[in-house]
Structure formats: structure tokens, C-alpha cells
Write a protein that holds these residues in place. Structure first.
Motif, PDB file in Angstrom:
ATOM      1  N   ARG A 102      10.938   0.689  -6.220  1.00 41.10           N
ATOM      2  CA  ARG A 102      10.517   2.095  -6.290  1.00 41.10           C
ATOM      3  C   ARG A 102       9.270   2.245  -7.155  1.00 41.10           C
ATOM      4  N   ARG A 103       9.227   1.508  -8.258  1.00 40.21           N
ATOM      5  CA  ARG A 103       8.053   1.575  -9.116  1.00 40.21           C
ATOM      6  C   ARG A 103       6.819   1.059  -8.381  1.00 40.21           C
ATOM      7  N   ARG A 104       6.974  -0.033  -7.651  1.00 39.08           N
ATOM      8  CA  ARG A 104       5.857  -0.594  -6.892  1.00 39.08           C
ATOM      9  C   ARG A 104       5.431   0.371  -5.777  1.00 39.08           C
ATOM     10  N   ALA A 105       6.402   1.011  -5.129  1.00 41.25           N
ATOM     11  CA  ALA A 105       6.086   1.983  -4.091  1.00 41.25           C
ATOM     12  C   ALA A 105       5.272   3.140  -4.663  1.00 41.25           C
ATOM     13  N   ASP A 106       5.660   3.618  -5.828  1.00 41.22           N
ATOM     14  CA  ASP A 106       4.917   4.714  -6.464  1.00 41.22           C
ATOM     15  C   ASP A 106       3.478   4.298  -6.767  1.00 41.22           C
ATOM     16  N   GLU A 107       3.306   3.063  -7.236  1.00 42.90           N
ATOM     17  CA  GLU A 107       1.961   2.563  -7.530  1.00 42.90           C
ATOM     18  C   GLU A 107       1.091   2.553  -6.270  1.00 42.90           C
ATOM     19  N   LEU A 108       1.672   2.077  -5.167  1.00 43.69           N
ATOM     20  CA  LEU A 108       0.912   1.971  -3.928  1.00 43.69           C
ATOM     21  C   LEU A 108       0.643   3.339  -3.318  1.00 43.69           C
ATOM     22  N   PHE A 109       1.617   4.251  -3.396  1.00 44.54           N
ATOM     23  CA  PHE A 109       1.386   5.603  -2.896  1.00 44.54           C
ATOM     24  C   PHE A 109       0.222   6.253  -3.632  1.00 44.54           C
ATOM     25  N   GLU A 110       0.167   6.045  -4.939  1.00 45.89           N
ATOM     26  CA  GLU A 110      -0.925   6.629  -5.715  1.00 45.89           C
ATOM     27  C   GLU A 110      -2.254   5.959  -5.379  1.00 45.89           C
ATOM     28  N   ALA A 111      -2.242   4.626  -5.280  1.00 43.97           N
ATOM     29  CA  ALA A 111      -3.477   3.889  -5.018  1.00 43.97           C
ATOM     30  C   ALA A 111      -4.052   4.215  -3.647  1.00 43.97           C
TER      31      ALA A 111
END
Length: 350
Positions: free
Chosen positions: A115-124
Motif C-alpha cells: 500500500r505504501r508503494r502504491a501510494d508513492e507510485l500514484f503520487e509520482a
């Protein structure tokens, strides 16, 4: 990062027909390179990528990706690569965030880390506002950015992009590339080395402006491999077009042009205004044009118009093969069906 020798792939379509999709590709790609693979439909580009990503096995030859043999160690290869294919990867009836988190879990992340990685990619990738939407409700550009996110969820050192911007309008194409290049730069900042990217594309401007190196493939073979600028200079050259003011001066002007240093070939055509157009393929058009105009003036051959056209990668392919990359594709449907079936079998086995 990628090392292949005499890589081939044949598809047995029927008892009496075998399609030779890839005919002995030898290629070396260093860590951190951004390489574009160009070629017409049916040239073997996607089949090559599917072999390098372990979706289908080579018929013969060898390939190592990220240090692992694609046949002997497919799981290790997949662990180190991201792959964005031509079709959308996410399920249309699933929420974007669920698809991305699931992809992270498949690659070994625990659910919190995923989930943390998904949030990073959604933002990027500018997808945060869309995280809870169904994939079917996303635009084409948003889906492609989600595909890229799914290919990057496990932070691979090597990313394969198979025609990532096909079907996108110019704005969405530029937007997608802005995000990809930004993430490549982020990898450089965090690891000291940019992400290695291998892409196939039919957009020649993408290859020309984005790629540090261009590999041209035709009939399953590599026919050229260099920087875009070197290929254009060495294989195509600039095109100088001069038009005479008087119709009878065409032969004299063509003769003058043919004697100049750096001229490779000269042709003439009659114009609608009654003059003659002299076209020359030359090594350095901007530098040569003033000399040609001075020579014509000295010889008493007035020139009505003069133009210099810089070469394109399509000119390179035309020089190599005698046909254009922009011509309608000649996809071998038997090859496409066989490749797709083999790829799906590979996924099921995995």
C-alpha cells in the motif's frame, strides 16, 4: 543488463508452415541505457521482448537479462524487470489501488508495504485522485500510467515498454513520458544509476528525442544500432532542394551540385512553375548550401528557392530497406496468434 546471441524464435503455424519471427538477434544493452527498438509491424520487436521477459522461450540462441539466463532462471529475471505490454494490465472491473496493491503482494511485498508503494507510485504518476476508481472508468492516458505503475511496483532495475503510448493523443503521450523520465531520474538520484529502459514504438519522434540509442529491426534481424543522430547522419544525410528560376538550367544545376564535396546522390524533377527542382542527399546540408548557392551564382545559374531538410529515422529506414517505416503494417496474423497463444501459456505455467 541484456546480453543476447543469435536469439531466434520460430512458430509452427501448421504442418507445412513455420513462421521465422526472430532470426538471430545479438544485442548488448548496458545498465542505465534508454534504448528504442524500431521496425515495421511483423519485424519481431514484440516477440523479442517476450523472449527477454520470459513469456515465451527462444527456439535457439541465448539471452541473459539482469545477469540471469531467461530459460534457466526465469523467476530471477522476472524479479528484476518490469514489463508494460501493449494491452492494459489491470482488470477493468477492479479499483486502481486494489490492482496495484495486489501486484505488489505478488512480488513479495507485505500488504502494508504494498500500500505504501502504491501510494508513492500514484503520487509520482499523478494518479492519487483516481486511486479508488474502477479501471474501466479511467481514460486511455490514465490507464497507461497505471500500467507503468504496475510495471514499477517492485522497483525493477530494468523496464520493458512495448508501444507504451500507442493510441494516446499528443498531450497524453507527452504526459506519460514526462512521468517515466522523472521516475528514471529519481532512480538515478536514489541509486546512482538511472533505470534501464527498453521500448518499442511506432512514434519516430519518441525514439528520436527520448532514446539514447536506437536499434532498427527488420524481418527478425538487427539492421542498424547507434544513436539516432549518428544513424541519421551516416545512413540518411540531409536533403538539399534547389529550384531553378529557368526551366533549361536544371541539367547545369544538377551537374554543379553533383561535383560538390559531401554530395551522395542527385535527382531532378520538373516543377509546376516550369522550373527544375534539384534534390541532393548530402552529409551536412546547412554547411554545404551557401557553397552551392555561390557556385550556382558564379556559373550564371539563378536559383529561385533553396531548402535544407534534416533527416528523420524514417529516412534511415528508407535508406536501409528501400521502404518507409510509416507505410501500412504487414503484420503476419499467424505470427501474432501464435505469439499470443505462447505468451498466455507461459503466464498460465508461471
Amino acid at each position: 543488463m541484456i546480453h543476447t546471441r543469435s536469439l531466434t524464435k520460430d512458430f509452427v503455424v501448421s504442418r507445412h508452415e513455420t513462421v521465422h519471427a526472430v532470426r538471430g538477434i545479438s544485442l548488448d544493452i548496458e545498465p542505465g541505457e534508454l534504448v528504442a527498438v524500431l521496425g515495421p509491424n511483423g519485424a519481431g520487436k514484440t516477440t523479442t521482448l517476450r523472449m527477454l521477459t520470459t513469456l515465451i522461450a527462444p527456439t535457439s540462441g541465448s539471452a541473459t537479462v539482469a545477469g540471469y539466463d531467461v530459460v534457466a532462471h526465469p523467476a530471477q529475471v522476472r524479479h528484476h524487470i518490469g514489463y508494460v505490454g501493449q494491452g492494459n494490465a489491470a482488470g477493468h472491473n477492479q479499483r486502481a489501488v486494489d490492482e496495484l496493491v495486489t501486484q505488489g503482494v505478488v512480488y513479495g511485498l507485505d500488504r502494508r508495504s504494498a500500500r505504501r508503494r502504491a501510494d508513492e507510485l500514484f503520487e509520482a504518476l499523478d494518479l492519487t485522485a483516481l486511486r479508488t476508481r474502477k479501471v474501466a472508468d479511467l481514460s486511455g492516458g490514465q490507464r497507461r500510467r497505471l500500467d507503468v505503475a504496475m510495471g514499477l511496483v517492485h522497483a525493477p532495475s530494468l523496464l520493458f515498454l512495448d508501444e507504451p503510448s500507442t493510441g494516446l493523443d499528443p498531450h497524453n503521450r507527452a504526459n506519460l513520458w514526462e512521468h517515466v523520465l522523472r521516475m528514471r531520474a529519481d532512480a538515478l538520484a536514489s541509486t546512482g544509476e538511472p533505470m534501464t529502459i527498453v521500448l518499442t514504438t511506432h512514434y519516430l519522434d519518441e525514439a528520436d528525442t527520448m532514446a539514447e540509442r536506437v536499434v532498427v529491426v527488420d524481418h527478425g534481424e538487427v539492421i542498424a544500432d547507434d544513436t539516432a543522430e549518428a544513424l541519421k547522419t551516416d545512413l540518411a544525410g540531409d536533403r538539399v532542394v534547389l529550384e531553378t528560376a529557368r526551366p533549361d538550367d536544371g541539367a547545369r544545376l544538377a551537374q554543379l551540385v553533383s561535383r560538390a564535396d559531401g554530395v551522395r546522390e542527385v535527382g531532378t524533377d520538373e516543377t509546376s512553375t516550369g522550373g527544375t527542382q534539384v534534390t541532393a542527399r548530402v552529409t551536412d546540408g546547412p554547411a554545404l548550401l551557401p557553397a552551392l548557392l555561390r557556385a550556382a551564382d558564379h556559373a550564371g545559374v539563378p536559383v529561385a528557392t533553396a531548402q535544407v531538410h534534416r533527416p528523420t529515422l524514417d529516412d534511415v529506414f528508407l535508406a536501409l530497406t528501400g521502404r518507409s517505416l510509416r507505410e501500412p503494417g504487414t503484420t503476419d496474423h499467424a505470427t501474432a496468434r501464435a505469439t499470443e497463444g505462447a505468451a498466455l501459456s507461459g503466464k498460465d505455467a508461471a
